[in-house]
Design an enzyme around this catalytic site. Structure first.
Site, PDB file in Angstrom:
ATOM      1  CB  THR A  12     -55.108 -33.216   0.798  1.00  0.00           C
ATOM      2  OG1 THR A  12     -54.639 -32.058   0.103  1.00  0.00           O
ATOM      3  CG2 THR A  12     -55.419 -34.326  -0.195  1.00  0.00           C
ATOM      4  CB  VAL A  34     -46.098 -46.674   4.906  1.00  0.00           C
ATOM      5  CG1 VAL A  34     -45.261 -47.317   3.805  1.00  0.00           C
ATOM      6  CG2 VAL A  34     -45.190 -46.227   6.052  1.00  0.00           C
ATOM      7  N   GLY A  82     -50.130 -44.580   1.251  1.00  0.00           N
ATOM      8  CA  GLY A  82     -51.517 -44.112   1.090  1.00  0.00           C
ATOM      9  C   GLY A  82     -52.576 -45.147   1.409  1.00  0.00           C
ATOM     10  N   GLY A 114     -53.284 -33.096  -5.118  1.00  0.00           N
ATOM     11  CA  GLY A 114     -53.284 -33.395  -3.678  1.00  0.00           C
ATOM     12  C   GLY A 114     -52.328 -34.518  -3.300  1.00  0.00           C
ATOM     13  CD  GLU A 129     -45.931 -35.311   2.471  1.00  0.00           C
ATOM     14  OE1 GLU A 129     -46.042 -34.964   3.644  1.00  0.00           O
ATOM     15  OE2 GLU A 129     -46.671 -36.180   1.967  1.00  0.00           O
ATOM     16  CG  ASP A 144     -43.187 -38.741   1.560  1.00  0.00           C
ATOM     17  OD1 ASP A 144     -43.802 -38.352   2.568  1.00  0.00           O
ATOM     18  OD2 ASP A 144     -43.612 -39.646   0.812  1.00  0.00           O
ATOM     19  CE  LYS A 161     -44.992 -42.012   2.153  1.00  0.00           C
ATOM     20  NZ  LYS A 161     -45.311 -41.618   0.773  1.00  0.00           N
ATOM     21  N   GLY A 176     -53.110 -39.118  -2.173  1.00  0.00           N
ATOM     22  CA  GLY A 176     -54.383 -38.546  -2.620  1.00  0.00           C
ATOM     23  C   GLY A 176     -55.438 -38.655  -1.540  1.00  0.00           C
TER      24      GLY A 176
HETATM   25  P1  NAP Z   1     -52.467 -30.234   3.826  1.00  0.00           P
HETATM   26  O1  NAP Z   1     -53.424 -30.374   2.692  1.00  0.00           O
HETATM   27  O2  NAP Z   1     -51.366 -29.251   3.734  1.00  0.00           O
HETATM   28  O3  NAP Z   1     -53.352 -29.943   5.132  1.00  0.00           O
HETATM   29  C1  NAP Z   1     -52.781 -29.623   6.356  1.00  0.00           C
HETATM   30  C2  NAP Z   1     -53.885 -29.131   7.312  1.00  0.00           C
HETATM   31  O4  NAP Z   1     -53.321 -28.936   8.587  1.00  0.00           O
HETATM   32  C3  NAP Z   1     -54.529 -27.818   6.914  1.00  0.00           C
HETATM   33  O5  NAP Z   1     -55.906 -27.843   7.196  1.00  0.00           O
HETATM   34  C4  NAP Z   1     -53.828 -26.778   7.794  1.00  0.00           C
HETATM   35  O6  NAP Z   1     -54.639 -25.683   8.149  1.00  0.00           O
HETATM   36  C5  NAP Z   1     -53.544 -27.596   9.027  1.00  0.00           C
HETATM   37  N1  NAP Z   1     -52.311 -27.171   9.714  1.00  0.00           N
HETATM   38  C6  NAP Z   1     -51.044 -27.242   9.255  1.00  0.00           C
HETATM   39  N2  NAP Z   1     -50.177 -26.806  10.194  1.00  0.00           N
HETATM   40  C7  NAP Z   1     -50.918 -26.446  11.268  1.00  0.00           C
HETATM   41  C8  NAP Z   1     -50.610 -25.933  12.549  1.00  0.00           C
HETATM   42  N3  NAP Z   1     -49.355 -25.696  12.923  1.00  0.00           N
HETATM   43  N4  NAP Z   1     -51.633 -25.699  13.394  1.00  0.00           N
HETATM   44  C9  NAP Z   1     -52.905 -25.930  13.040  1.00  0.00           C
HETATM   45  N5  NAP Z   1     -53.276 -26.444  11.830  1.00  0.00           N
HETATM   46  C10 NAP Z   1     -52.282 -26.687  10.953  1.00  0.00           C
HETATM   47  O7  NAP Z   1     -51.784 -31.630   4.148  1.00  0.00           O
HETATM   48  P2  NAP Z   1     -52.301 -33.092   3.764  1.00  0.00           P
HETATM   49  O8  NAP Z   1     -51.878 -33.419   2.367  1.00  0.00           O
HETATM   50  O9  NAP Z   1     -53.712 -33.251   4.149  1.00  0.00           O
HETATM   51  O10 NAP Z   1     -51.345 -33.999   4.691  1.00  0.00           O
HETATM   52  C11 NAP Z   1     -51.572 -34.106   6.084  1.00  0.00           C
HETATM   53  C12 NAP Z   1     -50.691 -35.213   6.665  1.00  0.00           C
HETATM   54  O11 NAP Z   1     -51.008 -36.458   6.016  1.00  0.00           O
HETATM   55  C13 NAP Z   1     -49.191 -35.020   6.459  1.00  0.00           C
HETATM   56  O12 NAP Z   1     -48.505 -35.566   7.552  1.00  0.00           O
HETATM   57  C14 NAP Z   1     -48.889 -35.854   5.210  1.00  0.00           C
HETATM   58  O13 NAP Z   1     -47.553 -36.312   5.167  1.00  0.00           O
HETATM   59  C15 NAP Z   1     -49.836 -37.008   5.425  1.00  0.00           C
HETATM   60  N6  NAP Z   1     -50.224 -37.730   4.217  1.00  0.00           N
HETATM   61  C16 NAP Z   1     -50.665 -37.059   3.121  1.00  0.00           C
HETATM   62  C17 NAP Z   1     -51.054 -37.762   1.998  1.00  0.00           C
HETATM   63  C18 NAP Z   1     -51.550 -37.082   0.750  1.00  0.00           C
HETATM   64  O14 NAP Z   1     -51.760 -37.778  -0.253  1.00  0.00           O
HETATM   65  N7  NAP Z   1     -51.764 -35.779   0.749  1.00  0.00           N
HETATM   66  C19 NAP Z   1     -50.977 -39.166   1.997  1.00  0.00           C
HETATM   67  C20 NAP Z   1     -50.525 -39.826   3.153  1.00  0.00           C
HETATM   68  C21 NAP Z   1     -50.155 -39.104   4.255  1.00  0.00           C
HETATM   69  P3  NAP Z   1     -55.183 -24.619   7.072  1.00  0.00           P
HETATM   70  O15 NAP Z   1     -56.132 -25.392   6.206  1.00  0.00           O
HETATM   71  O16 NAP Z   1     -55.852 -23.553   7.870  1.00  0.00           O
HETATM   72  O17 NAP Z   1     -53.967 -24.153   6.317  1.00  0.00           O
HETATM   73  N1  HSE Z   2     -46.556 -36.931  -0.649  1.00  0.00           N
HETATM   74  C1  HSE Z   2     -46.754 -38.323  -0.444  1.00  0.00           C
HETATM   75  C2  HSE Z   2     -46.582 -39.060  -1.749  1.00  0.00           C
HETATM   76  C3  HSE Z   2     -48.128 -38.557   0.107  1.00  0.00           C
HETATM   77  O1  HSE Z   2     -46.586 -38.418  -2.793  1.00  0.00           O
HETATM   78  O2  HSE Z   2     -46.408 -40.280  -1.729  1.00  0.00           O
HETATM   79  C4  HSE Z   2     -48.379 -39.982   0.515  1.00  0.00           C
HETATM   80  O3  HSE Z   2     -47.617 -40.327   1.636  1.00  0.00           O
END
Ligand code: NAP
Ligand code: HSE
Length: 437
Positions: A15, A136, A138, A191, A194, A205, A209, A307
């Protein structure tokens, strides 16, 4: 002067990783212009788990790898962007990047809350920064706010809604009439959640933060094991209905506060907030953090807390900062402990009013039995109610709710343990704090 092209090692193309690529494509010229023509980014390497997966964004096959060492070691990679999540491989990637003198940008709050002390020590040792605005809230620039804008304030408190998924679920349950599972599935689809959504709904989560915010504000490492954390799994429609009837809304609230003796309170739990309070109108994926500084007074930071695009906005801001540091202002940023240790207020010593729901066997005298235990403990009752289920008015098991005056959480826990031992009480009581913010 012409723009320097900086190569990014993008670990993770889910995402957020995809959002970063799309934002960089969309606003490439804008970023170069805003940096006085000095910075241009190019994605040099991309780490994924499954190289064969269909992707929403196109990446040259030759740049894809499933081996993180290839990414960190690639001479074309100047900045490492960690967006895979988790605390194992992510730790190895960030540690290796710092040792190689490559600035790190990450959105991984679990990693920094659990293992930040080791990583920031490496950052200091190798004079290489870790940027983590996306970790923290977004798209809300709260990290830079605490690090920079409030640097001259003693921060009295930071309270807020800092998990978008939980807030989205609570709103969908309240106004959309959805059940928990359906609301969570929607949040995942959008999206927000987690990779392991348990972290969203069990409160961890938000706790990660809160730990980061407390660490920045109070200057000592906070042990996650000492932080009181409860999530929204325990919230049932009856609690939302009661909150509404009593003039409150239910929110997953993070509270970080410094007490006059210097002890720091850091906790996360579903709470009742007066519906007239500004945080009560923070809905859906939105987050808000109220920061109270001794000079600035109260400030509220509001925006999308999760997101693809909002999170990418924070990551890209950090990329520009990392680029600037590479162009002459290198140094350590982030958690700079300035005291060896501080006192984390034990949750037993925290005080609020409470709403408590008991599952009881319906028979005469039940209210009196519970009230007696509360009275013996010196806990005042401000209201009690036992709703009749209109579909089965004669059922033996009912929910009974009590509103209790302010007392310490330790006293409440002891007293509820005594109440749980009563024959008429069938399971552990569910507690919500009634917060006076
Ligand atoms: P996600 O959609 O699950 O994407 C994770 C990506 O990392 C995927 O491309 C996956 O590969 C790759 N990956 C996971 N484990 C791996 C490993 N061991 N080796 C190599 N590649 C690996 O997660 P996301 O939502 O983008 O979140 C990523 C980070 O940002 C997390 O730390 C999350 O807490 C943080 N975050 C997320 C948001 C949110 O709104 N989603 C907001 C703030 C912070 P594949 O595609 O091949 O599976
Ligand atoms: N899963 C987290 C949330 C992503 O819903 O707030 C942003 O850190």
């Amino acid at each position: 002067m012409s723009a320097t092209t900086l190569g990014l090692g993008l670990a993770g193309l889910g995402t957020v990783g995809s959002g970063v690529v799309l934002t960089l494509q969309r606003n490439a010229q804008l970023i170069t212009d805003r940096t006085s023509g000095l910075v241009r980014f190019e994605v040099a390497r991309v780490l994924v788990r499954d190289a064969a997966k269909q992707r929403a964004v196109a990446v040259d096959e030759g740049k894809l790898t499933t081996d993180w060492r290839e990414l960190v070691d690639d001479p074309a990679v100047h900045i490492v962007v960690e967006l895979i999540g988790g605390t194992d491989s992510a730790f190895d990637i960030v540690a290796a990047a710092l040792k190689a003198g490559k600035p790190v940008v990450t959105g991984n709050k679990a990693l920094l809350a659990e293992r930040g002390t080791e990583l920031f020590a490496l950052s200091r040792e190798h004079r290489t920064p870790i940027h983590f605005e996306a970790a923290v809230a977004g798209g809300i620039p709260i990290i830079k706010t605490v690090q920079e804008s409030f640097v001259g304030n003693r921060i009295h408190s930071m309270s807020g809604i800092i998990n978008g998924t939980s807030n989205y679920i609570l709103e969908r349950m309240t106004t959309g009439g959805l059940d928990f599972t359906t609301a969570l599935a929607e949040a995942q689809q959008l999206g927000y959640a987690e990779a392991d959504p348990a972290l969203d709904v069990n409160g961890w989560d938000a706790a990660h933060k809160a730990i980061l915010l407390a660490t920045l504000a109070y200057g000592f490492a906070i042990d996650p094991a000492k932080v009181h954390v409860a999530g929204i799994e325990q919230v049932r429609p009856i609690d939302i209905e009661f909150a509404t009837r009593l003039g409150y809304v239910v929110k997953l609230l993070a509270v970080v506060r410094e007490h006059p003796d210097g002890a720091v309170e850091c906790r996360v739990q579903p709470s009742f907030i007066a519906k007239t309070h500004i945080l009560a109108s923070v809905n859906g994926v939105f987050n808000a953090v109220a920061v109270h500084g001794d000079s600035a007074g109260e400030s509220l930071f509001y925006g999308r807390g999760a997101g693809q695009d909002p999170t990418a906005s924070s990551v890209v801001a950090d990329l520009v900062e990392a680029a600037r540091s590479l162009q002459g202002q290198a140094g350590h940023r982030g958690f700079l402990p300035y005291r060896e240790e501080g006192r984390l207020l034990p949750v037993e010593e925290t005080r609020t009013a409470y709403y408590v729901r008991f599952d009881v066997t319906d028979r005469p005298g039940v209210i009196a039995e519970i009230a007696t235990v509360l009275a013996d403990a010196g806990i005042g009752i401000s209201g009690t109610h036992s709703p009749v289920n209109p579909e089965s008015p004669d059922e033996d098991f009912v929910d009974m709710v009590f509103q209790l005056h302010s007392c310490s959480f330790g006293l409440l826990q002891e007293t509820l343990a005594a109440i749980e031992r009563l024959d008429c009480v069938n399971s552990s009581p569910v507690v919500f704090r009634i917060e006076q913010l």
